[in-house]
Design a protein around this motif. Structure first.
Motif, PDB file in Angstrom:
ATOM      1  N   GLN A  37      55.444  47.797  82.863  1.00 48.95           N
ATOM      2  CA  GLN A  37      54.926  46.435  82.868  1.00 48.95           C
ATOM      3  C   GLN A  37      53.401  46.488  82.882  1.00 48.95           C
ATOM      4  O   GLN A  37      52.791  46.859  83.886  1.00 48.95           O
ATOM      5  CB  GLN A  37      55.449  45.646  84.070  1.00 48.95           C
ATOM      6  N   GLY A  40      49.839  41.239  83.182  1.00 42.29           N
ATOM      7  CA  GLY A  40      49.979  39.955  82.501  1.00 42.29           C
ATOM      8  C   GLY A  40      51.077  39.892  81.466  1.00 42.29           C
ATOM      9  O   GLY A  40      51.125  38.945  80.668  1.00 42.29           O
ATOM     10  N   GLN A  41      51.957  40.879  81.470  1.00 40.83           N
ATOM     11  CA  GLN A  41      53.044  40.893  80.487  1.00 40.83           C
ATOM     12  C   GLN A  41      54.387  41.113  81.169  1.00 40.83           C
ATOM     13  O   GLN A  41      54.456  41.484  82.341  1.00 40.83           O
ATOM     14  CB  GLN A  41      52.792  41.998  79.460  1.00 40.83           C
ATOM     15  N   GLY A  42      55.454  40.898  80.414  1.00 39.29           N
ATOM     16  CA  GLY A  42      56.782  41.194  80.913  1.00 39.29           C
ATOM     17  C   GLY A  42      57.088  42.673  80.795  1.00 39.29           C
ATOM     18  O   GLY A  42      56.409  43.407  80.064  1.00 39.29           O
ATOM     19  N   PRO A  43      58.087  43.141  81.518  1.00 40.13           N
ATOM     20  CA  PRO A  43      58.467  44.556  81.427  1.00 40.13           C
ATOM     21  C   PRO A  43      58.967  44.927  80.035  1.00 40.13           C
ATOM     22  O   PRO A  43      59.581  44.108  79.346  1.00 40.13           O
ATOM     23  CB  PRO A  43      59.604  44.672  82.461  1.00 40.13           C
ATOM     24  N   ARG A 107      52.793  51.326  91.014  1.00 39.59           N
ATOM     25  CA  ARG A 107      51.572  50.912  90.310  1.00 39.59           C
ATOM     26  C   ARG A 107      50.720  52.144  90.058  1.00 39.59           C
ATOM     27  O   ARG A 107      50.225  52.770  90.998  1.00 39.59           O
ATOM     28  CB  ARG A 107      50.797  49.890  91.116  1.00 39.59           C
TER      29      ARG A 107
END
Lengths: 111, 114
Positions: A37, A40-43, A107
């Motif tokens: 991911q 600011g985006q989807g997985p 992360r």
């Protein structure tokens, strides 16, 4: 019931270094997924396992990424060497059917 | 191949007001639709799903969504939001020919103001 466990939660490495992420799925879930991911985006799916077999790895950058799921339970995702663009959250999910259950993610920051 | 478009990147709303988060999909085959919620620094949690049957599906935390095949939409609604609903919401689609492969939208950040 314990959820999907991932470790580490956070990792900071320098570019060109290797890194590995670990995932323990929900007990009894034969299907395991790794997603990436970006901010600011989807997985986006990287790889899907059915038991110990990788049945969909079409989105996995195989020049630097590798994954394994020994004995059809835990899984490890590795990057070697890491690049700046690999900075993202790496999510593991497991599933007994259509529903996917996600872990908290790792992360990764590559400097 | 399937795709998902979430029409709003951010939705601000006041507490106790209704909210709708919009999702449109594209697919040439039968679809299965999902809404997930992601709180800061956490993984995704399934809110609700449409696999078959009634087009109005109810999920956790008072959310519901309606599958509209003619408009290729799966909008998420809640009649009265709480501060705790502040999070990012993702719409996702899978299809009858891509079992296990979820395609996610870009996400909608819902911010509930007091």
């Amino acid at each position: 019931e314990a959820g999907v466990v991932q470790s580490p939660r956070y990792k900071i490495i320098e570019k060109k270094q290797p890194v590995a992420f670990w995932c323990n799925p929900i007990s009894g879930h034969n299907t395991l997924y790794w997603y990436r991911q970006n901010l600011g985006q989807g997985p986006e799916l990287l790889i899907r396992y059915e038991n110990e077999e990788a049945v969909d790895d079409s989105q996995l950058p195989k020049d630097r990424f590798s994954a394994e799921r020994l004995k059809g339970v835990d899984s490890t995702l590795k990057i070697q060497p890491a690049e700046l663009g690999d900075s993202a959250v790496y999510l593991c999910a497991s599933s007994p059917g259509w529903e996917q259950y996600f872990g908290p993610g790792t992360r990764l920051t590559v400097t | 191949a399937q795709s998902v478009t979430q029409l709003d990147s951010q939705v601000p709303v006041f507490e106790e007001a209704p909210v709708e988060l919009r999702c449109n999909y594209s697919s040439s085959v039968s679809v299965y639709l999902f809404w997930y919620v992601q709180y800061p620094n956490q993984g995704l949690q399934l809110l609700l799903k449409y696999l078959s049957g009634s087009t109005l599906v109810k999920g956790i935390n008072g959310f519901e969504a309606e599958f509209n095949k003619s408009q290729t939409s799966f909008h998420l609604r809640k009649p009265s939001v709480h501060i705790s609903d502040t999070a990012e919401y993702f719409c996702a689609v899978s299809t009858s020919t891509s079992y296990g492969k979820l395609t996610f939208g870009q996400g909608t950040i819902l911010t509930v103001h007091p």
